[in-house]
Design a protein around this motif. Structure first.
Motif, PDB file in Angstrom:
ATOM      1  N   LEU A 100     -62.716  15.003  12.543  1.00 51.71           N
ATOM      2  CA  LEU A 100     -61.597  15.147  11.604  1.00 51.71           C
ATOM      3  C   LEU A 100     -60.707  16.281  12.102  1.00 51.71           C
ATOM      4  CD1 LEU A 100     -60.022  14.720   8.980  1.00 51.71           C
ATOM      5  CD2 LEU A 100     -61.704  16.193   7.821  1.00 51.71           C
ATOM      6  N   ILE A 101     -59.431  15.971  12.351  1.00 50.95           N
ATOM      7  CA  ILE A 101     -58.455  16.966  12.801  1.00 50.95           C
ATOM      8  C   ILE A 101     -57.555  17.311  11.625  1.00 50.95           C
ATOM      9  CG2 ILE A 101     -56.597  17.464  14.436  1.00 50.95           C
ATOM     10  CD1 ILE A 101     -57.833  15.224  16.223  1.00 50.95           C
ATOM     11  N   VAL A 102     -57.557  18.587  11.227  1.00 53.48           N
ATOM     12  CA  VAL A 102     -56.774  19.029  10.073  1.00 53.48           C
ATOM     13  C   VAL A 102     -55.724  20.027  10.553  1.00 53.48           C
ATOM     14  CG1 VAL A 102     -56.877  19.944   7.734  1.00 53.48           C
ATOM     15  CG2 VAL A 102     -58.900  18.831   8.715  1.00 53.48           C
ATOM     16  N   ASP A 103     -54.475  19.611  10.563  1.00 54.30           N
ATOM     17  CA  ASP A 103     -53.379  20.475  11.028  1.00 54.30           C
ATOM     18  C   ASP A 103     -52.091  19.950  10.417  1.00 54.30           C
ATOM     19  OD1 ASP A 103     -51.362  21.831  12.623  1.00 54.30           O
ATOM     20  OD2 ASP A 103     -52.959  22.292  14.030  1.00 54.30           O
ATOM     21  N   ASP A 104     -51.267  20.850   9.861  1.00 50.68           N
ATOM     22  CA  ASP A 104     -50.026  20.400   9.246  1.00 50.68           C
ATOM     23  C   ASP A 104     -48.966  20.025  10.270  1.00 50.68           C
ATOM     24  OD1 ASP A 104     -50.040  23.325   9.705  1.00 50.68           O
ATOM     25  OD2 ASP A 104     -47.984  23.225   8.941  1.00 50.68           O
ATOM     26  N   ALA A 105     -49.179  20.374  11.544  1.00 49.78           N
ATOM     27  CA  ALA A 105     -48.217  20.056  12.605  1.00 49.78           C
ATOM     28  C   ALA A 105     -48.545  18.697  13.211  1.00 49.78           C
ATOM     29  CB  ALA A 105     -48.234  21.139  13.679  1.00 49.78           C
ATOM     30  N   ARG A 106     -47.714  17.705  12.923  1.00 50.31           N
ATOM     31  CA  ARG A 106     -47.961  16.364  13.436  1.00 50.31           C
ATOM     32  C   ARG A 106     -47.959  16.323  14.954  1.00 50.31           C
ATOM     33  NH1 ARG A 106     -44.252  11.548  11.221  1.00 50.31           N
ATOM     34  NH2 ARG A 106     -45.501  12.024   9.369  1.00 50.31           N
ATOM     35  N   ASP A 107     -47.107  17.163  15.591  1.00 52.96           N
ATOM     36  CA  ASP A 107     -47.023  17.147  17.047  1.00 52.96           C
ATOM     37  C   ASP A 107     -48.257  17.757  17.710  1.00 52.96           C
ATOM     38  OD1 ASP A 107     -46.477  19.709  16.224  1.00 52.96           O
ATOM     39  OD2 ASP A 107     -44.871  20.062  17.652  1.00 52.96           O
ATOM     40  N   ILE A 108     -49.159  18.301  16.906  1.00 51.85           N
ATOM     41  CA  ILE A 108     -50.450  18.771  17.429  1.00 51.85           C
ATOM     42  C   ILE A 108     -51.551  17.775  17.083  1.00 51.85           C
ATOM     43  CG2 ILE A 108     -52.253  20.534  17.187  1.00 51.85           C
ATOM     44  CD1 ILE A 108     -50.059  22.619  16.887  1.00 51.85           C
ATOM     45  N   ARG A 109     -51.650  17.383  15.817  1.00 53.35           N
ATOM     46  CA  ARG A 109     -52.800  16.574  15.403  1.00 53.35           C
ATOM     47  C   ARG A 109     -52.774  15.166  16.002  1.00 53.35           C
ATOM     48  NH1 ARG A 109     -49.812  16.747  10.446  1.00 53.35           N
ATOM     49  NH2 ARG A 109     -49.164  14.649   9.764  1.00 53.35           N
ATOM     50  N   ALA A 148     -55.675  14.643   9.194  1.00 55.24           N
ATOM     51  CA  ALA A 148     -55.242  15.109   7.869  1.00 55.24           C
ATOM     52  C   ALA A 148     -54.200  16.197   8.056  1.00 55.24           C
ATOM     53  CB  ALA A 148     -56.431  15.639   7.065  1.00 55.24           C
ATOM     54  N   GLY A 149     -53.155  16.163   7.217  1.00 55.34           N
ATOM     55  CA  GLY A 149     -52.082  17.131   7.331  1.00 55.34           C
ATOM     56  C   GLY A 149     -52.262  18.359   6.472  1.00 55.34           C
ATOM     57  N   ASN A 150     -53.267  18.345   5.603  1.00 58.59           N
ATOM     58  CA  ASN A 150     -53.521  19.505   4.749  1.00 58.59           C
ATOM     59  C   ASN A 150     -54.953  19.445   4.229  1.00 58.59           C
ATOM     60  OD1 ASN A 150     -53.512  17.816   2.303  1.00 58.59           O
ATOM     61  ND2 ASN A 150     -51.288  17.715   2.625  1.00 58.59           N
ATOM     62  N   ALA A 151     -55.357  20.493   3.503  1.00 61.62           N
ATOM     63  CA  ALA A 151     -56.735  20.576   3.028  1.00 61.62           C
ATOM     64  C   ALA A 151     -57.063  19.480   2.023  1.00 61.62           C
ATOM     65  CB  ALA A 151     -56.987  21.951   2.418  1.00 61.62           C
ATOM     66  N   SER A 152     -56.088  19.127   1.188  1.00 57.40           N
ATOM     67  CA  SER A 152     -56.337  18.083   0.195  1.00 57.40           C
ATOM     68  C   SER A 152     -56.640  16.745   0.859  1.00 57.40           C
ATOM     69  CB  SER A 152     -55.117  17.955  -0.731  1.00 57.40           C
ATOM     70  OG  SER A 152     -55.308  16.909  -1.663  1.00 57.40           O
ATOM     71  N   GLU A 153     -55.842  16.391   1.869  1.00 52.53           N
ATOM     72  CA  GLU A 153     -56.112  15.155   2.602  1.00 52.53           C
ATOM     73  C   GLU A 153     -57.462  15.219   3.293  1.00 52.53           C
ATOM     74  OE1 GLU A 153     -52.986  14.266   5.336  1.00 52.53           O
ATOM     75  OE2 GLU A 153     -51.416  14.256   3.802  1.00 52.53           O
ATOM     76  N   ALA A 154     -57.804  16.383   3.831  1.00 50.47           N
ATOM     77  CA  ALA A 154     -59.084  16.551   4.521  1.00 50.47           C
ATOM     78  C   ALA A 154     -60.253  16.314   3.573  1.00 50.47           C
ATOM     79  CB  ALA A 154     -59.173  17.942   5.135  1.00 50.47           C
ATOM     80  N   ASP A 172     -55.323  27.158   2.686  1.00 50.03           N
ATOM     81  CA  ASP A 172     -55.358  27.381   4.133  1.00 50.03           C
ATOM     82  C   ASP A 172     -56.710  26.991   4.718  1.00 50.03           C
ATOM     83  OD1 ASP A 172     -57.159  29.444   3.585  1.00 50.03           O
ATOM     84  OD2 ASP A 172     -55.704  31.047   3.918  1.00 50.03           O
ATOM     85  N   GLY A 173     -56.787  27.075   6.047  1.00 53.40           N
ATOM     86  CA  GLY A 173     -57.988  26.639   6.738  1.00 53.40           C
ATOM     87  C   GLY A 173     -59.202  27.483   6.433  1.00 53.40           C
ATOM     88  N   LEU A 174     -59.013  28.784   6.196  1.00 60.58           N
ATOM     89  CA  LEU A 174     -60.153  29.639   5.886  1.00 60.58           C
ATOM     90  C   LEU A 174     -60.798  29.228   4.566  1.00 60.58           C
ATOM     91  CD1 LEU A 174     -58.878  33.175   6.967  1.00 60.58           C
ATOM     92  CD2 LEU A 174     -60.498  31.686   8.155  1.00 60.58           C
TER      93      LEU A 174
END
Length: 239
Positions: A10-19, A36-42, A64-66
């Motif tokens: 599972l890749i969780v990052d709000d930056a589409r050009d990264i995930r 997933a683009g955010n914690a809720s989606e994750a 946030d990720g933490l």
């Protein structure tokens, strides 16, 4: 077609050009991925899928990720690889103290990330498949996992070793699906068994001698060249 037992990332990052490019890169190297683009989606993905490792960006809008890392550790979730910005040394330390397994600083080399993901998965406790509890029929055979036995429609029987019994159960769980040698090793004996790269081939040879009329020309357990093995039969519950 992706391996149904390949590690699920599972890749969780709000930056589409990264995930999205990262997801493509990991799929190219044999992983299944969800994004997933955010914690809720994750959290939604984690609730509905068996995930083996989470690649998690620390800096995201909203939760946030933490915070998500803390929740994963508290709920015995999958291992976590944190993605951090160059200046976020404090966040990296906090993340490791929370229980993250590793971190990588952006921008990163995808090859290094791949190496770190593989290293984390090697350290993770192996997931060893237990034989199913129910008896099942396939081709002209009945598999009884509790008795560790195969019984043919014509009355022939074959006793199975523990390893053969577990392997037979895995094929019955995934009929008509190509299963790679590495996936079968993970499912039958855990990751440490990868040192014995002929173990699955040897077990397959013994199973074929018990199942096939002509083990040299198998009709039930087929070899997929370059891919692995496949059970060429439908499976039904007995009784």
């Amino acid at each position: 077609m992706s391996d149904p037992i390949a590690p699920h990332v599972l890749i969780v990052d709000d930056a589409r050009d990264i995930r999205e490019p990262l997801g493509q890169y990991l799929r190219k190297h044999g992983f299944r991925t969800q994004l997933a683009g955010n914690a809720s989606e994750a959290r939604g993905v984690l609730a509905g899928s068996a995930i083996h490792i989470v690649i998690l960006d620390i800096m995201m809008p909203g939760e946030d990720g933490l915070s998500l890392c803390r929740w994963l550790v508290a709920h015995n979730g999958p291992p976590v690889l944190l993605l951090t910005a160059m200046a976020d040394e404090t966040d990296r330390i906090v993340g490791l103290e929370l229980g993250a397994d590793d971190y990588l600083v952006k921008p990163f080399n995808p090859r290094e990330l791949l190496a770190r993901v593989r290293a984390i998965l090697r350290r993770a406790p192996p997931e060893i498949a237990a034989p199913p509890s129910g008896r099942r029929r396939f081709a002209s055979w009945l598999h009884d996992p509790d008795a560790m036995k195969l019984t043919a429609d014509d009355g022939r029987t074959a006793d199975l070793t523990t390893a053969e019994n577990r392997l037979m159960g895995i094929f019955l769980d995934h009929p008509r699906t190509v299963l790679s040698r590495s996936a079968l090793l993970d499912m039958t004996a855990g990751r440490e068994a990868k040192a014995y790269d002929r173990a699955i081939d040897n077990q397959m040879s013994r199973l074929r001698r018990k199942l096939e009329l002509d083990p040299k020309k198998p009709q039930i357990l087929l070899t997929e060249w370059g891919g692995g093995y496949r059970l060429a039969a439908d499976v039904t519950e007995d009784g």
